[in-house]
Design an enzyme around this catalytic site. Structure first.
Site, PDB file in Angstrom:
ATOM      1  N   SER A  37       0.868  -1.468  -0.042  1.00 41.90           N
ATOM      2  CA  SER A  37      -0.029  -0.061  -0.022  1.00 41.90           C
ATOM      3  C   SER A  37       0.283   1.532  -0.219  1.00 41.90           C
ATOM      4  CB  SER A  37      -1.128  -0.083   1.132  1.00 41.90           C
ATOM      5  OG  SER A  37      -1.708  -1.337   1.448  1.00 41.90           O
ATOM      6  N   GLU A  58       2.807   0.031  14.843  1.00 45.36           N
ATOM      7  CA  GLU A  58       3.612   1.508  14.533  1.00 45.36           C
ATOM      8  C   GLU A  58       4.698   1.738  15.669  1.00 45.36           C
ATOM      9  OE1 GLU A  58       0.659   0.957  11.579  1.00 45.36           O
ATOM     10  OE2 GLU A  58       0.909   0.525  14.239  1.00 45.36           O
ATOM     11  N   HIS A 109      -2.759   7.367   2.649  1.00 41.83           N
ATOM     12  CA  HIS A 109      -3.982   7.053   3.096  1.00 41.83           C
ATOM     13  C   HIS A 109      -4.492   8.406   3.809  1.00 41.83           C
ATOM     14  CE1 HIS A 109      -3.150   3.209   1.620  1.00 41.83           C
ATOM     15  NE2 HIS A 109      -4.247   3.405   1.696  1.00 41.83           N
ATOM     16  N   ARG A 167      -3.373   7.901  -0.960  1.00 38.46           N
ATOM     17  CA  ARG A 167      -3.764   6.724  -1.411  1.00 38.46           C
ATOM     18  C   ARG A 167      -4.273   6.829  -3.200  1.00 38.46           C
ATOM     19  NH1 ARG A 167      -8.455   2.544  -0.403  1.00 38.46           N
ATOM     20  NH2 ARG A 167      -9.622   4.235  -1.700  1.00 38.46           N
TER      21      ARG A 167
END
Length: 314
Positions: A37, A58, A109, A167
């Site tokens: 992604s 994360e 994103h 995105r």
């Protein structure tokens, strides 16, 4: 007229880190298991020893990156904006920004671009959140070419940097010959009656609104404020003195985003008026990106309407 070519800025990220890898042998990618992604897959294949996938963790990525930075490496954490700004916020503050380490956080994103993924994956508050942390620089490029240039600037800059990407494909506005400087807004169009100041992919909305306003004999100055922090106070001051009116446009909550930053500067100098176009105090929802922009009034029509109201044309 705007270029009809559209490319997502996450694609620019994936391509630019490959170019930078040859120049910076100490450049590392810390991936949070979203490489397809965030477009880090090619880097992983070509530089497997400089690619670390920590999984969907994360907070751990922030710690690993901080450790690498103390050893003279340039780590880039790669994840989604909603996770890169909130899930690891404490680690960003304590482990990266407090010691002022040379860590870059590259988030795809951003804003409403996750579309059908819904509110949980739409990082609409991210830039405002990380902007509050000392030592952090916050950037959102407008298109493919500005993204590649600003990624390069970020890697060359010492200290923490948060980069936000889209995105979805966004219109290509700049040419590859354009130059960009962190902390310095780009004057894209000049005008005398009103300023439209945008960050990220909403620059295309600002430019279309500029064209529409010309039909009313209104000349609009259009500014790409790609760096939210440190914001270009000189540019904001020049615009408010020259045009007296500024409309900010952002795919971000209007709370603590570009509109808030510009309003704060104008309030301090006590000149002009500011109107905000952005996401109101609400969560996102599932839908196509263009539909979500429309639902939140982040449109050419809304910018034109506000401009006409401010100039008392309606």
């Amino acid at each position: 007229m705007l270029n009809t070519l559209a490319i997502s800025t996450r694609d620019a990220f994936g391509e630019e880190i490959l170019s930078l890898a040859n120049e910076f042998p100490n450049l590392y990618i810390i991936d949070c298991d979203v490489g397809r992604s965030t477009k880090t897959v090619s880097f992983a294949r070509q530089y497997p020893t400089r690619y670390i996938n920590v999984g969907a963790a994360e907070q751990n990525a922030a710690g690993v990156a901080a450790g690498l930075a103390t050893m003279g490496k340039i780590p880039i954490i790669s994840t989604y904006a909603v996770f890169g700004s909130m899930r690891m916020l404490e680690q960003i503050r304590q482990s990266i920004c407090y010691p002022n380490l040379n860590v870059k956080i590259a988030c795809s994103h951003g804003g409403l671009t996750p579309g059908n993924d819904g509110a949980t994956h739409q990082g609409i508050e991210d830039m405002g959140i990380v902007s509050t942390i000392p030592n952090m620089t916050v950037i959102m490029p407008a298109d493919y070419y500005s993204a590649r240039k600003l990624i390069r600037e970020a890697v060359n800059k010492q200290g923490p940097v948060y980069l936000r990407f889209t995105r979805d494909p966004v219109p290509v506005i700049y040419s590859e010959r354009e130059t960009f400087e962190i902390g310095k807004g780009n004057l894209v169009r000049d005008g005398d009656n009103i300023t439209i100041m945008a960050i990220g992919d909403t620059l295309s909305i600002a430019l279309k609104a500029c064209e529409e306003l010309a039909k009313y004999d209104i000349t609009a100055r259009v500014v790409d404020m790609h760096t939210l922090k440190p914001i270009d106070k000189e540019m904001v001051t020049d615009c408010i003195y020259k045009t007296k009116y500024i409309i900010t446009v952002e795919d971000h909550t209007i709370i603590n985003g570009l509109g808030s930053a510009v309003s704060s500067i104008c309030a301090e100098i006590g000149v002009g008026r500011v109107a905000k176009v952005g996401i109101p105090d609400r969560f996102g929802e599932s839908g196509k990106y263009e539909e979500l922009l429309y639902l939140n009034n982040i449109t050419v029509t809304e910018v034109v309407k506000k401009a006409l109201q401010m100039l008392e044309k309606i």
